[in-house]
Scaffold this motif. Structure first.
Motif, PDB file in Angstrom:
ATOM      1  N   THR A 340      -2.335   1.988 -10.201  1.00 15.21           N
ATOM      2  CA  THR A 340      -2.638   3.419 -10.260  1.00 15.21           C
ATOM      3  C   THR A 340      -3.368   3.719 -11.559  1.00 15.21           C
ATOM      4  O   THR A 340      -2.905   3.392 -12.652  1.00 15.21           O
ATOM      5  CB  THR A 340      -1.343   4.237 -10.180  1.00 15.21           C
ATOM      6  N   HIS A 369      -0.403   7.514   4.875  1.00 17.76           N
ATOM      7  CA  HIS A 369       0.653   8.359   4.302  1.00 17.76           C
ATOM      8  C   HIS A 369       1.548   8.820   5.441  1.00 17.76           C
ATOM      9  O   HIS A 369       1.104   9.504   6.363  1.00 17.76           O
ATOM     10  CB  HIS A 369       0.057   9.567   3.575  1.00 17.76           C
ATOM     11  N   GLU A 370       2.808   8.383   5.380  1.00 19.06           N
ATOM     12  CA  GLU A 370       3.784   8.708   6.428  1.00 19.06           C
ATOM     13  C   GLU A 370       3.256   8.292   7.798  1.00 19.06           C
ATOM     14  O   GLU A 370       3.188   9.093   8.736  1.00 19.06           O
ATOM     15  CB  GLU A 370       4.133  10.201   6.406  1.00 19.06           C
ATOM     16  N   ASP A 395       2.622  12.212  -7.090  1.00 17.37           N
ATOM     17  CA  ASP A 395       4.001  12.015  -6.658  1.00 17.37           C
ATOM     18  C   ASP A 395       4.080  11.836  -5.142  1.00 17.37           C
ATOM     19  O   ASP A 395       4.838  12.506  -4.446  1.00 17.37           O
ATOM     20  CB  ASP A 395       4.869  13.199  -7.101  1.00 17.37           C
ATOM     21  N   THR A 396       3.278  10.922  -4.641  1.00 14.67           N
ATOM     22  CA  THR A 396       3.206  10.683  -3.204  1.00 14.67           C
ATOM     23  C   THR A 396       3.228   9.194  -2.944  1.00 14.67           C
ATOM     24  O   THR A 396       2.625   8.416  -3.691  1.00 14.67           O
ATOM     25  CB  THR A 396       1.927  11.305  -2.612  1.00 14.67           C
ATOM     26  N   GLU A 397       3.933   8.806  -1.889  1.00 12.56           N
ATOM     27  CA  GLU A 397       3.998   7.400  -1.489  1.00 12.56           C
ATOM     28  C   GLU A 397       2.883   7.102  -0.492  1.00 12.56           C
ATOM     29  O   GLU A 397       2.684   7.848   0.476  1.00 12.56           O
ATOM     30  CB  GLU A 397       5.357   7.078  -0.873  1.00 12.56           C
ATOM     31  N   TYR A 398       2.181   6.005  -0.728  1.00  7.04           N
ATOM     32  CA  TYR A 398       1.086   5.577   0.142  1.00  7.04           C
ATOM     33  C   TYR A 398       1.299   4.113   0.525  1.00  7.04           C
ATOM     34  O   TYR A 398       2.088   3.387  -0.102  1.00  7.04           O
ATOM     35  CB  TYR A 398      -0.265   5.716  -0.559  1.00  7.04           C
ATOM     36  N   LYS A 399       0.539   3.717   1.545  1.00  3.75           N
ATOM     37  CA  LYS A 399       0.496   2.313   1.933  1.00  3.75           C
ATOM     38  C   LYS A 399      -0.969   1.956   2.195  1.00  3.75           C
ATOM     39  O   LYS A 399      -1.615   2.554   3.062  1.00  3.75           O
ATOM     40  CB  LYS A 399       1.340   2.068   3.182  1.00  3.75           C
ATOM     41  N   ALA A 420       2.366  -1.223  -0.601  1.00  2.13           N
ATOM     42  CA  ALA A 420       2.817   0.157  -0.796  1.00  2.13           C
ATOM     43  C   ALA A 420       2.791   0.499  -2.278  1.00  2.13           C
ATOM     44  O   ALA A 420       3.070  -0.355  -3.134  1.00  2.13           O
ATOM     45  CB  ALA A 420       4.225   0.349  -0.234  1.00  2.13           C
ATOM     46  N   PHE A 421       2.500   1.776  -2.589  1.00  8.61           N
ATOM     47  CA  PHE A 421       2.485   2.221  -3.981  1.00  8.61           C
ATOM     48  C   PHE A 421       2.732   3.727  -4.003  1.00  8.61           C
ATOM     49  O   PHE A 421       2.656   4.414  -2.979  1.00  8.61           O
ATOM     50  CB  PHE A 421       1.151   1.876  -4.657  1.00  8.61           C
ATOM     51  N   SER A 422       3.029   4.247  -5.208  1.00  7.56           N
ATOM     52  CA  SER A 422       3.281   5.682  -5.409  1.00  7.56           C
ATOM     53  C   SER A 422       2.467   6.160  -6.588  1.00  7.56           C
ATOM     54  O   SER A 422       2.313   5.450  -7.591  1.00  7.56           O
ATOM     55  CB  SER A 422       4.770   5.963  -5.669  1.00  7.56           C
ATOM     56  N   THR A 423       1.978   7.396  -6.482  1.00  2.00           N
ATOM     57  CA  THR A 423       1.230   8.014  -7.580  1.00  2.00           C
ATOM     58  C   THR A 423       2.204   8.737  -8.493  1.00  2.00           C
ATOM     59  O   THR A 423       3.252   9.223  -8.049  1.00  2.00           O
ATOM     60  CB  THR A 423       0.190   8.989  -7.036  1.00  2.00           C
TER      61      THR A 423
END
Length: 1045
Positions: A340, A369-370, A395-399, A420-423
């Motif tokens: 990130t 996302h989701e 503050d969001t989870e992504y793949k 997977a990662f998160s901002t």
């Protein structure tokens, strides 16, 4: 014989060529008649195999046609004719087979054959040769008596095929019935011992086969049967393809279709064989859907594969041809990393398996996302690559995932490689959607603030708290700060009547959101009227709206006279201006030249639908910043659950929808206009239902002014929030025996067919109704129910009432006052009863209950206590009834003056009216007989004296006389009959001292106090009355009757 045997063959050798030559000369071809060698049978396959040869064939090979006939049961019943063509060589044995639809064990068949030459090198023939002789085809089967044989046995066939079942009867069997999997089947009788059952389009039941049972009516054995093994139809392989990942192995795959295996070793699963035509290699696959083919020749680029599948009944095959370099399926990327950069950016890197730097790949990159793909891109790369994701949400989870393929000859994508990662968080990017409720309480404003939670994309992280700054617009330097911890979505403030500006922000770990501002005027924006237009004087614009005038006053606050009375009464802030006066609606008081038109905000009814409400309004001014519509989602609950909707300045209508809306519930909407200064002014109130329902209950009715001819029905109003619809009026139903309706009413009937009078009240605000023209002393029943557009209230039990008599009210007017007066008198008498008793008839004192007797116990001074023995009587006169008419008295001592006048009555009337001498007894009673008081008596009951010791002329001392009299008198009293002992007892109040002052004995002792009574007279109690002389000194007389004291 030997010579003839040798000569015959030689003759034939000579004759046959001659015959053939002769036939050629004459134009008639020589007939070649086929000769049947053998006819064999394969019972399981129901197949007949025929072998034959063509003798006398002069050519090495010759094209010939054959015609074969098959008959059943007899030679004339031909059932099959088939033509067969082939090239026949000299001395060759030819083969042909035929499958019978009927099991060969059941029926005898016959077969024969004939031929025709069809060769260009042979003279043409126009007719067939002669038939060969018939050959019988049969299977010898013996059937025992009472036995049934069923053919074929364990037949294997494909689903959808037709089959014929043959039944062979033994002797003594009849009426045979058969079942196919519990379903009856019927056939035809071929002869007396053979039956045929034809089954068309046989279906697959199970891998273990389909059962057939047969039973004869007279069979003694168990049922006979057989099994049909029905196989699924063998399918052709689908989607057959081959590919390579490393140029060392070809992986071929296909879809095998349904498995045709059967149990009981009848049929195994179909097998698959792969054959490559260029190399000539063939390999049997170990799997039903794939096979790995080793690449042995690196120089071979083109491959031609044939895939064949086979079972016991059928064989199918497919074919493909391809170039090896065009069937490359890359391996998935590896070493995938994600880094990130900031809250909205991330960099992704990956590597591919090496094939050289000059090899170009096409890679597809996706961001999810989701489980939803929000970004997709194709990039051309070499063995390693990277990609930058931007515009991400904090503050969001992504793949993120990637796959690649050959860019020059695209075959298919590789498998996905994902990460997977998160901002990280960021400060909130959106201001809160806020609203408020204001109510006045004890001279202050109670402000309830509400705000909606920020969306995840707006919060940019976890909200930890909300900051509230309350700024007094009249004292800007004074500001109060509040902090509300999440997840609260509101708070309550108590403010005075000044104008305020409220700032609200949301906080997370990275910062605060943009602020939301609300202005609160001192009238809280909830006044019952609104200022529509303001007429101003010449130095203002001709027609200013309220908001424009507020802006003008902010620029020039001096136009309002600060010395006006209203300004002097203005105490909210230290410094007042025209804007504040407008907010408090005192513009006319502050500045009389400005006239403001006031209009009350009335509630408007709207009609909703099942989806919600359509709200529209008229704007108040042209410079509105926006509008707010608020309502309670649960209007009937104590918890309102306030909802609101913010709208833009150019909006004058909106649709309000909510899953919380329910039929029969009233929803109240308020529309506010927001000014540039963030003030909210109430524009309209609207109320309605998504669906109106009939009332659920009837009002509680009270009867007033009840008379013999009329009464008034009244009822309280409904709470509007609990009404199931808008009440349009009321209906009053009245029942009576006469069923005479008032002219204002009408006869009607309810759902229960009861007939009654109906009176309709069309004004919903009317809460009373007068029922008139009634009959006295009559029974009436009534019901009051409201009605709406959806119907009227429930038909509940009618209330019964009976009208009173016409004169009953007059009687009440008379009886009630009299009853009240009597009651007052009784109460007054009860209150004064003790006083009346004391004044009119006081209690006679009881000497034995006198407090002076308590002195006896003390015995400190016994001389103070009266004793009979201590008293010396002055006079004692006893009168007794004797024989003569005269009465003698015994006098002791000197009589008193009052004693002289006392004369005993000579005669007293008796009960029968006659008069005669009656015994009297006069004596001085110095005290009551204590024994009498002990027995509960209130006086003595003396009787006539008998045998008195002292007669006339006998003087006895007084003290002795008393003892004698007392003794004898009590004795005579006990001996006297009951009716003779009733006496009249007359007593005279005694003197304070015993004895007479004139006739006291000089030597007598000092007198003491005597009893309370001086003199008494006893008279028989049976006399009704006693006439006493007025001259006597008796003061009271007590008549003691029988049983009375």
């Amino acid at each position: 014989m030997a010579f003839s045997a040798v000569l015959h063959p030689a003759f034939l050798l000579v004759v046959l060529p001659l015959k053939a030559s002769l036939s050629e000369v004459l134009g008639e071809p020589f007939q070649l008649i086929p000769e049947i060698l053998t006819v064999s049978i394969q019972s399981k396959l129901q197949q007949v195999n025929l072998q034959w040869t063509v003798p006398n064939l002069t050519h090495q090979e010759l094209k010939m046609g054959f015609q074969i006939e098959i008959s059943r049961m007899n030679a004339s019943n031909i059932i099959w004719v088939e033509d067969y063509s082939t090239t026949v060589k000299r001395n060759q044995v030819l083969h042909w087979n035929w499958k019978s639809e009927i099991p060969l064990e059941c029926v005898t068949h016959f077969i024969r054959i004939r031929a025709m030459v069809d060769d260009a090198n042979y003279p043409p023939q126009n007719s067939w040769s002669n038939w060969s002789s018939w050959k019988e085809v049969s299977v010898q089967v013996s059937v025992a008596p009472n036995t049934l044989l069923i053919f074929p046995k364990s037949k294997l066939l494909e689903e959808g095929s037709n089959v014929t079942i043959c039944l062979l009867y033994g002797q003594y069997l009849y009426n045979v019935s058969c079942m196919l999997q519990k379903e009856p089947i019927h056939g035809e009788q071929l002869d007396s011992h053979v039956s045929l059952i034809k089954l068309n389009n046989v279906v697959f039941h199970s891998h273990s086969g389909t059962n057939i049972y047969c039973q004869a009516m007279n069979a003694t054995k168990t049922p006979f049967g057989t099994v049909l093994f029905v196989s699924k139809v063998l399918e052709e392989p689908k989607n057959f393809s081959c590919e390579t990942q490393d140029f060392k192995t070809l992986k071929c795959s296909w879809e095998p279709g349904v498995d045709t295996a059967l149990t009981w070793s009848q049929q195994d699963s179909q097998n698959y064989t792969l054959y490559e035509s260029f190399s000539g290699r063939s390999e049997l696959s170990d799997h039903r859907n794939s096979h790995n083919w080793k690449i042995t020749e690196e120089s071979q680029e083109t491959y031609n594969f044939t895939l064949t599948t086979e079972n016991n009944l059928r064989k199918r095959s497919v074919n493909i041809i391809f170039n090896l370099t065009h069937r490359v399926h890359l391996k998935a990327p590896h070493d995938v990393t994600l880094e990130t950069v900031d809250a909205k950016k991330a960099n992704m890197t990956w590597k591919m398996h090496s094939r050289g730097d000059n090899y170009i790949l096409l890679c597809q990159v996706e961001l999810q996302h989701e489980t939803e793909v929000i970004h997709e891109c194709n990039v051309s790369v070499h063995m390693s690559a990277s990609y930058l994701f931007s515009d991400l949400e904090p503050d969001t989870e992504y793949k993120a995932r990637v796959r690649c393929a050959d860019a020059n000859h695209f075959w298919k994508w590789s498998d996905w490689a994902q990460k997977a990662f998160s901002t990280p968080e960021a400060a909130p990017s959106q201001a809160l959607d806020v609203w408020r409720q204001v109510r006045s309480e004890n001279g202050s404003h109670v402000v309830t603030l509400f705000w909606k939670p920020l969306l995840k994309s707006q919060a940019n992280g976890k909200i930890v708290s909300y900051n509230i700054v309350v700024e007094n617009q009249d004292r800007p330097s004074e500001a109060e700060h509040y902090s509300v911890q999440a997840p609260a979505l509101g708070t309550q403030l108590s403010l005075d009547m000044c104008s305020y500006k409220i700032h609200i922000t949301a906080n997370n770990s990275m910062g605060v959101s943009p602020e939301s501002v609300m202005a609160l005027s001192n009238d809280s924006g909830h006044a019952s009227y609104r200022v529509n237009k303001v007429e101003a004087i010449s130095h203002l614009k001709p027609r200013l709206t309220l908001m424009s005038l507020l802006t003008e006053l902010q620029k020039n606050p001096g136009i309002v006279n600060p010395q006006s009375p209203a300004m002097k009464r203005y105490t909210c802030g230290q410094k007042a201006n025209g804007v504040d006066m407008l907010r408090s609606h005192t513009l006319q008081q502050c500045y009389p030249s400005v006239l403001a038109a006031k209009e009350e905000v009335h509630e408007k009814r709207i009609k909703g639908t099942k989806d919600g409400f359509h709200i529209s309004w008229e704007p108040l001014s042209g410079d509105a910043l926006g509008y707010v519509v608020d309502w309670c989602a649960h209007s009937r609950d104590q918890h309102c659950d306030l909802k609101w909707k913010n709208l833009g300045p150019n909006t004058t209508s909106t649709n309000i929808t909510s899953d919380a809306f329910k039929p029969g519930v009233r929803y109240n909407f308020r529309i506010f206009e927001k000014s540039v200064q963030q003030n909210a002014q109430l524009l309209e109130k609207q109320t309605g239902y998504t669906q109106e329902l009939a009332p659920l209950e009837n009002p509680k009715v009270i009867i007033n002014n009840f008379t013999s001819n009329s009464f008034i029905l009244s009822w309280p109003g409904y709470d509007s929030d609990f009404q199931s619809a808008f009440i349009e009026g009321y209906r009053v139903y009245l029942k009576s025996k006469e069923m005479q309706c008032h002219p204002k009413g009408k006869r009607t009937s309810l759902s229960d067919n009861s007939v009654l009078c109906e009176y309709e009240i069309k004004d919903p605000e009317q809460k009373s109704f007068t029922v008139e023209n009634l009959q006295p002393e009559s029974l009436y029943e009534f019901l009051v129910t409201p009605y709406t557009s959806a119907g009227q209230g429930p038909n509940e039990t009618f209330t019964k009432v009976t009208t009173p008599d016409e004169n009953s009210h007059m009687l009440l007017k008379i009886i009630l006052p009299m009853t009240l007066c009597v009651l007052l008198i009784v109460i007054a008498c009860y209150w004064k009863s003790q006083w009346v008793k004391e004044k009119c008839y006081p209690d006679i004192p009881n000497p034995y209950k006198s407090s002076i007797l308590s002195l006896i116990k003390s015995k400190k001074n016994p001389h103070l206590i009266m004793n009979v023995k201590d008293c010396i009587p002055d006079v004692l006169e006893v009168i007794n009834k004797v024989e003569g008419p005269k009465t003698q008295c015994i006098v002791s001592g000197k009589p008193h003056n009052e004693d002289v006048s006392i004369k005993p009555p000579s005669s007293v009337p008796t009960e029968d009216g006659s008069s005669g001498p009656v015994p009297f007894m006069f004596f001085e009673n110095f005290t009551y007989d204590q024994s009498a008081f002990d027995s509960g008596s209130h006086g003595l009951n003396p009787g006539p004296l008998k045998d008195t010791p002292g007669q006339l002329g006998l003087l006895t001392p007084p003290d002795k006389l008393l003892n004698v009299l007392e003794k004898d008198y009590m004795k005579s009293l006990a001996e006297s009959p009951t009716e003779e002992t009733s006496l009249i007892y007359v007593s005279q109040l005694a003197s304070p001292m015993c004895g007479d002052k004139d006739s006291l004995v000089t030597n007598s002792p000092k007198p003491v106090h005597c009893s309370g009574y001086k003199r008494q007279m006893a008279v028989p109690g049976r006399l009704p009355s006693l006439a006493l002389s007025e001259s006597n000194s008796l003061t009271s007389m007590i008549l003691l009757g029988q049983g009375e004291q």
